[in-house]
Write a protein that holds these residues in place. Structure first.
Motif, PDB file in Angstrom:
ATOM      1  N   PRO A  34       0.518  -1.398   0.065  1.00  0.00           N
ATOM      2  CA  PRO A  34       0.021   0.115   0.298  1.00  0.00           C
ATOM      3  C   PRO A  34       0.644   1.008   0.219  1.00  0.00           C
ATOM      4  O   PRO A  34       0.716   2.380   0.328  1.00  0.00           O
ATOM      5  CB  PRO A  34      -0.870   0.054   1.069  1.00  0.00           C
ATOM      6  CG  PRO A  34      -0.764  -1.085   1.430  1.00  0.00           C
ATOM      7  CD  PRO A  34       0.563  -1.977   1.078  1.00  0.00           C
ATOM      8  N   PHE A  35       2.478   1.280  -0.066  1.00  0.00           N
ATOM      9  CA  PHE A  35       3.367   2.518   0.043  1.00  0.00           C
ATOM     10  C   PHE A  35       3.468   2.685  -1.288  1.00  0.00           C
ATOM     11  O   PHE A  35       4.379   3.398  -1.570  1.00  0.00           O
ATOM     12  CB  PHE A  35       4.227   2.479   1.217  1.00  0.00           C
ATOM     13  CG  PHE A  35       3.828   2.103   2.974  1.00  0.00           C
ATOM     14  CD1 PHE A  35       2.589   2.763   3.392  1.00  0.00           C
ATOM     15  CD2 PHE A  35       4.278   2.260   3.621  1.00  0.00           C
ATOM     16  CE1 PHE A  35       1.484   2.622   4.721  1.00  0.00           C
ATOM     17  CE2 PHE A  35       3.732   1.836   4.957  1.00  0.00           C
ATOM     18  CZ  PHE A  35       2.805   1.593   5.690  1.00  0.00           C
ATOM     19  N   GLY A  36       3.003   1.739  -1.908  1.00  0.00           N
ATOM     20  CA  GLY A  36       3.739   1.954  -3.388  1.00  0.00           C
ATOM     21  C   GLY A  36       3.908   2.603  -4.201  1.00  0.00           C
ATOM     22  O   GLY A  36       4.359   3.153  -4.745  1.00  0.00           O
ATOM     23  N   PHE A  37       2.384   3.995  -3.588  1.00  0.00           N
ATOM     24  CA  PHE A  37       2.736   4.888  -4.835  1.00  0.00           C
ATOM     25  C   PHE A  37       3.592   5.683  -4.379  1.00  0.00           C
ATOM     26  O   PHE A  37       3.544   6.546  -4.850  1.00  0.00           O
ATOM     27  CB  PHE A  37       1.105   4.919  -3.906  1.00  0.00           C
ATOM     28  CG  PHE A  37       1.700   5.922  -2.498  1.00  0.00           C
ATOM     29  CD1 PHE A  37       1.598   7.152  -2.323  1.00  0.00           C
ATOM     30  CD2 PHE A  37       1.082   5.435  -1.231  1.00  0.00           C
ATOM     31  CE1 PHE A  37       1.934   7.845  -0.872  1.00  0.00           C
ATOM     32  CE2 PHE A  37       1.261   5.736   0.081  1.00  0.00           C
ATOM     33  CZ  PHE A  37       1.708   7.177   0.382  1.00  0.00           C
ATOM     34  N   LEU A  38       4.109   5.501  -3.545  1.00  0.00           N
ATOM     35  CA  LEU A  38       5.258   6.647  -2.860  1.00  0.00           C
ATOM     36  C   LEU A  38       6.676   6.860  -4.276  1.00  0.00           C
ATOM     37  O   LEU A  38       6.627   7.753  -4.533  1.00  0.00           O
ATOM     38  CB  LEU A  38       6.449   6.502  -1.794  1.00  0.00           C
ATOM     39  CG  LEU A  38       5.743   6.166  -0.222  1.00  0.00           C
ATOM     40  CD1 LEU A  38       5.952   5.710   0.261  1.00  0.00           C
ATOM     41  CD2 LEU A  38       5.661   8.300   0.220  1.00  0.00           C
ATOM     42  N   ASN A  39       6.819   5.720  -4.851  1.00  0.00           N
ATOM     43  CA  ASN A  39       7.986   5.798  -6.203  1.00  0.00           C
ATOM     44  C   ASN A  39       7.276   6.270  -7.083  1.00  0.00           C
ATOM     45  O   ASN A  39       8.414   7.000  -7.359  1.00  0.00           O
ATOM     46  CB  ASN A  39       7.827   3.911  -6.916  1.00  0.00           C
ATOM     47  CG  ASN A  39       8.299   2.966  -5.703  1.00  0.00           C
ATOM     48  OD1 ASN A  39       8.798   3.224  -5.021  1.00  0.00           O
ATOM     49  ND2 ASN A  39       7.529   1.568  -5.694  1.00  0.00           N
ATOM     50  N   HIS A  40       6.313   6.315  -7.738  1.00  0.00           N
ATOM     51  CA  HIS A  40       6.030   7.582  -8.913  1.00  0.00           C
ATOM     52  C   HIS A  40       6.156   9.107  -8.369  1.00  0.00           C
ATOM     53  O   HIS A  40       6.260  10.201  -9.009  1.00  0.00           O
ATOM     54  CB  HIS A  40       5.072   7.519  -9.404  1.00  0.00           C
ATOM     55  CG  HIS A  40       3.833   7.842  -9.111  1.00  0.00           C
ATOM     56  ND1 HIS A  40       2.468   7.778  -8.089  1.00  0.00           N
ATOM     57  CD2 HIS A  40       3.502   9.331  -9.341  1.00  0.00           C
ATOM     58  CE1 HIS A  40       1.612   8.332  -7.943  1.00  0.00           C
ATOM     59  NE2 HIS A  40       1.932   9.052  -8.479  1.00  0.00           N
ATOM     60  N   LEU A  41       6.207   9.924  -6.723  1.00  0.00           N
ATOM     61  CA  LEU A  41       6.343  10.938  -6.500  1.00  0.00           C
ATOM     62  C   LEU A  41       7.788  11.156  -6.084  1.00  0.00           C
ATOM     63  O   LEU A  41       8.146  12.700  -5.663  1.00  0.00           O
ATOM     64  CB  LEU A  41       5.503  11.359  -5.017  1.00  0.00           C
ATOM     65  CG  LEU A  41       4.066  10.322  -5.062  1.00  0.00           C
ATOM     66  CD1 LEU A  41       2.932  10.743  -4.283  1.00  0.00           C
ATOM     67  CD2 LEU A  41       3.427  11.587  -6.185  1.00  0.00           C
TER      68      LEU A  41
END
Length: 309
Positions: A34-41
């Motif tokens: 669920p923390f994977g969204f951080l990658n593209h930021l």
């Protein structure tokens, strides 16, 4: 011919096993967490507007770093505003990262790790910053940790009449968790004035251990594999919950989290310790799949300070 068929069958089983283990490990990586969204930021900074920044705001709010109440800023947009930059700097300070306010690669890597579900900051108190002092070397500056452990607000602890604590496992607890949890209690007992005993009488237990999923009624829902792993409460609540959806193991195992390591951390909360900024301490908030940790001098010093022992 038969031996060749058996050999091929055995090889196929081994290959399938290795593939399944690889998939299991990948499921706990950043891509599936669920923390994977951080990658593209990665690389985002103040003044930018990037899709997904509102998820970053929710992350920092969840762990106590951000609060948009009584402000004119918008928590639900994708603007990298000044409040977000300030919150990110505080996070970087607590985790011994370069304090830039930019979501750089090291900050993304740290934020993507699985962790204890308890917030690092409670009611605006930046507790993990405790005891850091700025040290200057040839014009540059960094923070050097001189005090490490922290406590819950108000320093709750068990009364002197309750230095022997009993614990019980609730229905549905994994059988393989009993021994690792017992070892974790024994480790704390060996380094404190506390003693612990396992009881099957749940109604009389000071501490209860259970495996829970999703929203389990305590106001702190779990979020599926690879994110928040477990949580426990300050004295004298006595509740300790593992996330049942995680891949757990007894000892180090690729793609899995060690039951004993997380028990050591959560028992620290049950005794009154909050999170530590010392990476080697068991009370450091994040954990990697496949790792095991034990008690650190920082943890022992903290619990002895809290109880004047």
């Amino acid at each position: 011919m038969a031996s060749k068929v058996i050999s091929f069958f055995s090889f196929s089983l081994i290959a399938l096993y290795l593939l399944s283990q690889s998939a299991l490990a990948d499921s706990h990586g950043n891509g599936q967490s669920p923390f994977g969204f951080l990658n593209h930021l990665q690389g985002c900074h103040k003044g930018e507007k990037v899709k997904g920044i509102q998820e970053l705001k929710k992350y920092l709010e969840k762990f106590g770093y951000l609060n948009y109440n009584n402000t004119s800023a918008n928590q639900d947009d994708d603007d990298f505003d000044e409040l977000l930059e300030s919150a990110l700097k505080t996070y970087q300070l607590n985790y011994n990262l370069n304090i830039t306010g930019v979501l750089d690669a090291k900050t993304v890597s740290q934020m993507s790790l699985s962790r204890c579900a308890l917030a690092d900051i409670v009611n605006g108190s930046t507790r993990m910053q405790s005891g850091k002092k700025r040290v200057d070397h040839h014009g540059s500056s960094h923070f050097h940790t001189v005090s490490h452990f922290t406590f819950f607000g108000g320093n709750p602890k068990w009364p002197s009449t309750k230095y022997h604590l009993s614990y019980a496992f609730l229905a549905g607890t994994r059988v393989d968790a009993v021994t690792p949890v017992g070892r974790a209690f024994a480790a704390w007992a060996a380094n404190t004035h506390f003693t612990f005993s396992w009881t099957r009488n749940i109604s009389e237990a000071d501490i209860t251990i259970s495996f829970e999923s999703g929203d389990h009624g305590d106001g702190y829902p779990f979020d599926g594999p690879g994110a928040t792993l477990a949580h426990a409460y300050a004295p004298t609540d006595g509740r300790f919950h593992y996330d049942a959806e995680e891949n757990w193991s007894v000892g180090a195992s690729p793609g899995a989290f060690d039951l004993e390591t997380l028990a050591l951390h959560e028992i620290g909360h049950l005794l009154g310790l909050h999170h530590s900024s010392v990476e080697g301490a068991i009370m450091f908030p994040t954990f990697s799949a496949g790792e095991t940790k034990g008690l650190h001098e920082d943890d022992i010093q903290g619990i002895r300070t809290l109880y004047n022992a």
